[in-house]
Design an enzyme around this catalytic site. Structure first.
Site, PDB file in Angstrom:
ATOM      1  N   GLU A   1     -11.203   1.075  -2.926  1.00  0.00           N
ATOM      2  CA  GLU A   1     -11.622   0.861  -1.967  1.00  0.00           C
ATOM      3  C   GLU A   1     -12.628   1.875  -1.334  1.00  0.00           C
ATOM      4  O   GLU A   1     -11.805   2.812  -1.250  1.00  0.00           O
ATOM      5  CB  GLU A   1     -10.756   0.273  -0.926  1.00  0.00           C
TER       6      GLU A   1
ATOM      7  N   ASP B   1     -13.348  -1.031   3.726  1.00  0.00           N
ATOM      8  CA  ASP B   1     -12.939  -1.570   4.418  1.00  0.00           C
ATOM      9  C   ASP B   1     -13.445  -1.154   5.996  1.00  0.00           C
ATOM     10  O   ASP B   1     -14.716  -1.772   6.569  1.00  0.00           O
ATOM     11  CB  ASP B   1     -11.390  -0.575   4.174  1.00  0.00           C
TER      12      ASP B   1
ATOM     13  N   SER C   1       0.763  -1.508   0.459  1.00  0.00           N
ATOM     14  CA  SER C   1       0.197  -0.349   0.266  1.00  0.00           C
ATOM     15  C   SER C   1       0.774   1.142  -0.352  1.00  0.00           C
ATOM     16  O   SER C   1       1.628   1.305   1.259  1.00  0.00           O
ATOM     17  CB  SER C   1      -1.143   0.140   0.902  1.00  0.00           C
TER      18      SER C   1
ATOM     19  N   LYS D   1      -1.393  -0.725  -4.561  1.00  0.00           N
ATOM     20  CA  LYS D   1      -2.556  -0.203  -4.025  1.00  0.00           C
ATOM     21  C   LYS D   1      -2.011   1.419  -3.984  1.00  0.00           C
ATOM     22  O   LYS D   1      -0.775   1.482  -3.019  1.00  0.00           O
ATOM     23  CB  LYS D   1      -2.876  -0.554  -2.635  1.00  0.00           C
TER      24      LYS D   1
ATOM     25  N   LYS E   1      -9.900  -6.925   8.933  1.00  0.00           N
ATOM     26  CA  LYS E   1      -9.205  -6.603   9.683  1.00  0.00           C
ATOM     27  C   LYS E   1      -9.274  -6.924  10.674  1.00  0.00           C
ATOM     28  O   LYS E   1     -10.215  -6.284  11.146  1.00  0.00           O
ATOM     29  CB  LYS E   1      -8.752  -4.813   9.076  1.00  0.00           C
TER      30      LYS E   1
ATOM     31  N   ASP F   1      -7.220   3.255  -3.215  1.00  0.00           N
ATOM     32  CA  ASP F   1      -8.044   3.190  -1.415  1.00  0.00           C
ATOM     33  C   ASP F   1      -8.044   4.950  -1.049  1.00  0.00           C
ATOM     34  O   ASP F   1      -7.082   5.311  -1.078  1.00  0.00           O
ATOM     35  CB  ASP F   1      -7.181   2.384  -0.349  1.00  0.00           C
TER      36      ASP F   1
ATOM     37  N   GLY G   1      -4.309  -4.197   6.564  1.00  0.00           N
ATOM     38  CA  GLY G   1      -3.212  -3.984   7.287  1.00  0.00           C
ATOM     39  C   GLY G   1      -3.054  -2.928   7.924  1.00  0.00           C
ATOM     40  O   GLY G   1      -3.991  -1.474   7.798  1.00  0.00           O
TER      41      GLY G   1
ATOM     42  N   LYS H   1      -2.585   5.116  -2.200  1.00  0.00           N
ATOM     43  CA  LYS H   1      -3.812   5.848  -1.800  1.00  0.00           C
ATOM     44  C   LYS H   1      -4.714   7.078  -2.574  1.00  0.00           C
ATOM     45  O   LYS H   1      -3.455   7.759  -3.731  1.00  0.00           O
ATOM     46  CB  LYS H   1      -3.108   6.515  -0.948  1.00  0.00           C
TER      47      LYS H   1
END
Ligand code: OSB
Ligand code: MG
Length: 373
Positions: free
Chosen positions: A213, A238, A135, A161, A262, A188, A290, A163
């Site tokens: 996400e 998430d 990520s 991934k 998670k 995400d 995570g 952000k």
């Protein structure tokens, strides 16, 4: 399982590189380490709540308080505490899933060590290695982001991934796709968008992303379901998925096609397994998210991710991607194929280094069983 002592430690560990999401930029992580002792054995758990209530409402202070006032007294009561029993008891209290999960994880580690079995075997895991993704936070410039992606790909990570947030989204994806046309890529947003941004989000469909996400705020299953109907890219939830019940509702409403599990967000391993099993029945793939955990929390995640319905690369990266020196030996490493091998030693299967833990400790408190005369 008899628990005669519980210890909480507040730890601070600097990241090797700042981590920025739509929620803000962090240079270090502050978190609670939980130790439970029984018959001379120590089980370790990690509470993933942060100093500030940004990802969710929990903080290190609220978790410390809930653990101290409600959860630890139960574990130190005179009963024998199996983690499933702890889960049932902890469920009486509303909310505070990260506090609950941290203590439940420590009990699972203790159980594994007592039974002389690695946790993945106790959970019914089926994998000897799991695929690893990375990520990548928001950077100061797109060129810095591209540089970081190059080096992570060279290390073997199976997917990237990135952000996103408003103004760091479409053009960034364009640049990343231009540079890496075939890489497994997902984004995400950590809830940074609203329904008013729908047209921007729909533009993400052209990039062949594995998933988008959490575009909207956590409570909003409804707008996610409206968006999913207008997008071809699978949405992944998430923050919105807090229990098996919310996973079922998201599925029924069509709010997502993939779920990120998670342990901390959903309140422990028992709830994670319920979500996993339900998603398997509903043909909804999951993967393991995570929270930039230390090696202790990460080791717990690794065991969970051996269950069969974990079907995408996980946000489980090498220790050195997060910290100059992790709290465990051996550190988590990834193979040239971009996988993590599952430890075979009992419990979490890795060895916490007490000296390093002590160095990172800001606050420490010991809770003992009351002895009756
Ligand atoms: O949304 O997945 C997230 C880290 C902190 C808070 C939220 C998230 C993340 C990550 C990092 O994406 C995943 C990791 O631990 O590697
Ligand atoms: Mg996320």
């Amino acid at each position: 399982m008899n628990v005669d002592r519980v210890e909480l430690s507040l730890l601070e560990m600097p990241y090797v590189h700042f981590f920025e999401t739509s929620l803000g930029r962090e240079e270090k992580r502050v978190f609670i380490l939980v130790r439970v002792f029984g018959d001379g054995i120590c089980g370790y758990g990690e509470v993933v709540a942060d100093r500030s209530p940004l990802y969710s409402y929990e903080t290190t202070s609220t978790a410390w308080a809930v653990l101290t006032e409600f959860l630890i007294p139960f574990v130190l009561g005179d009963s024998l505490v199996h983690p499933e029993e702890f889960y049932a008891e902890a469920s009486r209290y509303k909310g505070h899933p990260m506090a609950k999960a941290g203590l439940e994880l420590a009990l699972w580690d203790l159980l594994g060590k007592k039974k002389d079995l690695p946790l993945w075997k106790i959970y019914g895991g089926v994998k000897t290695e799991i695929p690893s993704g990375v990520s990548v936070g928001i950077q100061d410039s797109v060129s810095q982001l591209l540089e970081r992606i190059v080096s992570f790909l060279a290390e073997g990570y199976q997917r990237i991934k990135i952000k996103i947030k408003p103004e760091w989204d479409i053009s960034v994806c364009q640049e990343v796709r231009k540079e890496f046309p075939d890489v497994a890529l997902q984004v995400d947003a950590n809830g940074a968008y609203t329904w008013a941004d729908k047209e921007v989000l729909k533009k993400l469909d052209v990039f062949g992303l594995q998933m988008v996400e959490q575009p909207f705020v956590a409570y909003d299953l409804w707008d996610h379901s409206r968006l999913q109907k207008e997008m071809t890219t699978p949405l992944c939830l998430d923050e919105s998925i807090v229990s098996a019940e919310s996973a079922r509702q998201a599925h029924e409403m069509g709010s997502c096609r993939i779920i990120n599990i998670k342990v901390g967000r959903v309140g422990g391993i028992v709830e994670s397994q319920k979500i996993h099993d339900l998603c398997q029945e509903m043909s909804m793939p999951v993967w393991c998210g995570g929270m930039l955990e230390s090696g202790i929390g990460r080791a717990h995640n690794i065991h969970l991710a051996t269950l069969p319905n974990f079907r995408y690369p996980n946000d489980l990266s090498a220790s050195k991607r997060y910290y100059a020196q992790d709290l465990i030996e051996p550190p988590v490493d990834i193979t040239a194929e971009g996988t993590i091998q599952i430890p075979e030693s009992p419990g979490i299967g890795v060895f916490p280094q007490e000296k390093r833990i002590k160095q990172a400790t800001l606050r420490h408190e010991v809770f003992r069983k009351k002895t009756s005369i």
